[in-house]
Motif scaffolding. Sequence first.
Motif, PDB file in Angstrom:
ATOM      1  N   LEU A   1       1.806 -11.510   8.356  1.00 10.41           N
ATOM      2  CA  LEU A   1       2.818 -10.410   8.387  1.00 10.41           C
ATOM      3  C   LEU A   1       4.217 -10.391   7.553  1.00 10.41           C
ATOM      4  O   LEU A   1       4.736  -9.365   6.881  1.00 10.41           O
ATOM      5  CB  LEU A   1       3.207 -10.157   9.857  1.00 10.41           C
ATOM      6  CG  LEU A   1       2.342  -9.849  10.653  1.00 10.41           C
ATOM      7  CD1 LEU A   1       2.687  -9.770  12.269  1.00 10.41           C
ATOM      8  CD2 LEU A   1       1.705  -8.318  10.391  1.00 10.41           C
ATOM      9  N   LYS A   2       4.596 -11.646   7.423  1.00 10.90           N
ATOM     10  CA  LYS A   2       5.876 -11.815   6.607  1.00 10.90           C
ATOM     11  C   LYS A   2       5.445 -11.565   5.041  1.00 10.90           C
ATOM     12  O   LYS A   2       6.204 -10.791   4.454  1.00 10.90           O
ATOM     13  CB  LYS A   2       6.346 -13.315   6.727  1.00 10.90           C
ATOM     14  CG  LYS A   2       7.542 -13.569   5.837  1.00 10.90           C
ATOM     15  CD  LYS A   2       7.982 -14.865   6.080  1.00 10.90           C
ATOM     16  CE  LYS A   2       9.061 -15.313   4.988  1.00 10.90           C
ATOM     17  NZ  LYS A   2       9.687 -16.622   5.119  1.00 10.90           N
ATOM     18  N   SER A   3       4.331 -11.854   4.720  1.00 10.11           N
ATOM     19  CA  SER A   3       3.985 -11.496   3.135  1.00 10.11           C
ATOM     20  C   SER A   3       3.891 -10.083   3.084  1.00 10.11           C
ATOM     21  O   SER A   3       4.411  -9.484   2.156  1.00 10.11           O
ATOM     22  CB  SER A   3       2.656 -12.345   2.911  1.00 10.11           C
ATOM     23  OG  SER A   3       2.920 -13.954   3.051  1.00 10.11           O
ATOM     24  N   ALA A   4       3.148  -9.327   4.010  1.00  4.59           N
ATOM     25  CA  ALA A   4       2.915  -8.004   4.070  1.00  4.59           C
ATOM     26  C   ALA A   4       4.241  -7.478   4.127  1.00  4.59           C
ATOM     27  O   ALA A   4       4.405  -6.275   3.463  1.00  4.59           O
ATOM     28  CB  ALA A   4       1.966  -7.602   4.962  1.00  4.59           C
ATOM     29  N   SER A   5       5.423  -7.739   4.838  1.00  3.01           N
ATOM     30  CA  SER A   5       6.453  -6.961   4.854  1.00  3.01           C
ATOM     31  C   SER A   5       7.205  -7.049   3.480  1.00  3.01           C
ATOM     32  O   SER A   5       7.833  -6.152   3.184  1.00  3.01           O
ATOM     33  CB  SER A   5       7.323  -7.507   5.904  1.00  3.01           C
ATOM     34  OG  SER A   5       7.610  -8.931   5.508  1.00  3.01           O
ATOM     35  N   MET A   6       7.118  -8.286   2.822  1.00  2.94           N
ATOM     36  CA  MET A   6       7.647  -8.464   1.468  1.00  2.94           C
ATOM     37  C   MET A   6       7.062  -7.564   0.556  1.00  2.94           C
ATOM     38  O   MET A   6       7.702  -6.957  -0.227  1.00  2.94           O
ATOM     39  CB  MET A   6       7.548  -9.845   0.975  1.00  2.94           C
ATOM     40  CG  MET A   6       8.377 -10.956   2.072  1.00  2.94           C
ATOM     41  SD  MET A   6       8.074 -12.761   1.562  1.00  2.94           S
ATOM     42  CE  MET A   6       8.645 -12.456  -0.213  1.00  2.94           C
ATOM     43  N   VAL A   7       5.818  -7.134   0.607  1.00  6.03           N
ATOM     44  CA  VAL A   7       5.054  -6.504  -0.437  1.00  6.03           C
ATOM     45  C   VAL A   7       5.379  -5.178  -0.098  1.00  6.03           C
ATOM     46  O   VAL A   7       5.570  -4.157  -1.231  1.00  6.03           O
ATOM     47  CB  VAL A   7       3.304  -6.760  -0.272  1.00  6.03           C
ATOM     48  CG1 VAL A   7       2.758  -5.572  -1.026  1.00  6.03           C
ATOM     49  CG2 VAL A   7       3.284  -8.151  -0.805  1.00  6.03           C
ATOM     50  N   LEU A   8       5.620  -4.372   1.116  1.00  2.00           N
ATOM     51  CA  LEU A   8       5.871  -3.282   1.510  1.00  2.00           C
ATOM     52  C   LEU A   8       7.247  -3.039   1.105  1.00  2.00           C
ATOM     53  O   LEU A   8       7.565  -1.686   0.842  1.00  2.00           O
ATOM     54  CB  LEU A   8       5.550  -2.864   3.019  1.00  2.00           C
ATOM     55  CG  LEU A   8       4.211  -2.886   3.428  1.00  2.00           C
ATOM     56  CD1 LEU A   8       4.317  -2.674   5.103  1.00  2.00           C
ATOM     57  CD2 LEU A   8       3.358  -1.849   2.750  1.00  2.00           C
ATOM     58  N   ALA A   9       8.242  -3.871   1.154  1.00  2.00           N
ATOM     59  CA  ALA A   9       9.599  -3.759   0.856  1.00  2.00           C
ATOM     60  C   ALA A   9       9.857  -3.396  -0.469  1.00  2.00           C
ATOM     61  O   ALA A   9      10.748  -2.769  -0.996  1.00  2.00           O
ATOM     62  CB  ALA A   9      10.444  -4.886   1.334  1.00  2.00           C
ATOM     63  N   GLU A  10       8.855  -3.863  -1.408  1.00  2.00           N
ATOM     64  CA  GLU A  10       8.936  -3.535  -2.923  1.00  2.00           C
ATOM     65  C   GLU A  10       8.580  -2.180  -3.309  1.00  2.00           C
ATOM     66  O   GLU A  10       9.009  -1.510  -4.224  1.00  2.00           O
ATOM     67  CB  GLU A  10       8.131  -4.529  -3.740  1.00  2.00           C
ATOM     68  CG  GLU A  10       8.541  -6.117  -3.411  1.00  2.00           C
ATOM     69  CD  GLU A  10       7.770  -6.940  -4.276  1.00  2.00           C
ATOM     70  OE1 GLU A  10       6.654  -6.406  -4.614  1.00  2.00           O
ATOM     71  OE2 GLU A  10       8.037  -8.148  -4.225  1.00  2.00           O
ATOM     72  N   SER A  11       7.819  -1.336  -2.384  1.00  2.00           N
ATOM     73  CA  SER A  11       7.412  -0.020  -2.621  1.00  2.00           C
ATOM     74  C   SER A  11       7.351   1.003  -1.464  1.00  2.00           C
ATOM     75  O   SER A  11       6.789   0.643  -0.600  1.00  2.00           O
ATOM     76  CB  SER A  11       5.915  -0.169  -2.914  1.00  2.00           C
ATOM     77  OG  SER A  11       5.463   1.130  -3.492  1.00  2.00           O
ATOM     78  N   PRO A  12       8.710   1.705  -1.510  1.00  2.00           N
ATOM     79  CA  PRO A  12       8.741   2.482  -0.317  1.00  2.00           C
ATOM     80  C   PRO A  12       7.471   3.633   0.145  1.00  2.00           C
ATOM     81  O   PRO A  12       7.092   3.809   1.053  1.00  2.00           O
ATOM     82  CB  PRO A  12      10.042   3.166  -0.486  1.00  2.00           C
ATOM     83  CG  PRO A  12      10.681   2.356  -1.742  1.00  2.00           C
ATOM     84  CD  PRO A  12       9.506   1.887  -2.229  1.00  2.00           C
ATOM     85  N   ALA A  13       6.901   3.787  -1.228  1.00  2.00           N
ATOM     86  CA  ALA A  13       5.847   4.661  -1.069  1.00  2.00           C
ATOM     87  C   ALA A  13       4.445   4.136  -0.298  1.00  2.00           C
ATOM     88  O   ALA A  13       3.984   4.594   0.655  1.00  2.00           O
ATOM     89  CB  ALA A  13       5.278   5.286  -2.329  1.00  2.00           C
ATOM     90  N   ALA A  14       4.660   2.885  -0.450  1.00  2.00           N
ATOM     91  CA  ALA A  14       3.285   2.005   0.443  1.00  2.00           C
ATOM     92  C   ALA A  14       3.719   2.034   1.843  1.00  2.00           C
ATOM     93  O   ALA A  14       2.745   2.133   2.669  1.00  2.00           O
ATOM     94  CB  ALA A  14       3.401   0.722  -0.275  1.00  2.00           C
TER      95      ALA A  14
END
Length: 253
Positions: free
Chosen positions: A193-206
Motif C-alpha cells: 500500500l505504501k508503494s501504491a500510494s507513492m505511485v498515485l501521489a505522482e499522478s493525480p489523474a491516476a
Amino acid sequence: MVITFPISIWMCLKIIKEYERAVVFRLGRIQADKAKGPGLILILPCIDIFVKVDLRTVTCNIPPQEILTRDSVTTQVDGVVYYRIYSAVSAVANVNDVHQATFLLAQTTLRNVLGTRTLSQILAGREEIAHSIQTLLDDATELWGIRVARVEIKDVRIPVQLQRSMAAEAEATREARAKVLAAEGEMNASKALKSASMVLAESPAALQLRYLQTLATVATEKNSTIVFPLPINMLEGIGGITYDNHQKVPNRA
C-alpha cells in the motif's frame, strides 16, 4: 516288503508337493544331509521317518504388547512378521517348534526395540523401527533356517488423556503459526500500500481513475449507499473553507 510286494510299494512311495520338502531320518540320522522333494520319494517302512516342512511364507501376527517408552509413556503396539523357511533341515534339527520360537522371539524383539525409543520416534519412524526389528530377527533365526522377509507395525495405541494433550499442543502450535503468517501478511500488505500510494501521489489523474474503479466495484454489489470521496481542494473552492487554520473564510464573491 519282498513278501508283500507289490502291495507294500504303495507304503514306501510318498508324494511331496512343490512348496514342501521332506526331511528323512533313517535310523535317527538325516538322510543325505538335505531335504527331499518335491515329487515322488521312497521311504523304507520301520526304518525311515520323514517330516514335511512347508516353505511358503508364514504370517505371524504379534498381539498388542504393553510397552514403556524411553520417555515413560505407556503404549500398546502390535505388528506383523512375514517369514519363510529356506532350510528345512535346520528348521527340523535345530529347534523343537520353529514357528512358536519365531513368534515368541518376535514379541520379545518388538518390546526391546520400542523400549529404547521415545513416543515421538515411534510415531514418526515406523519404517526405521520395522527395519531394525527385521534385522535383529533375521540374525537370530538364521540358525533355525528362517529368513524374515518383512516386519510391519500395525497400530500404536496411547492413553486417551495423552491423546487430548497432544491434540491441544498441536492446536496451539497451529494457532501460533497462523498468527505469525497473518502478521507477515499485514506487513507485506502495508508495504504494498505504501508503494501504491507513492505511485498515485505522482499522478493525480491516476487517483481519480482509482476512485472510479472503486465506485464500479461497489456498484456491482447492489449496495443502497455509495460513499463518493472528494478531493479536499474541491471542498475549499466550493464552500470557501480552508484547512490551513481550520477556520471558515468568507466567500469573496
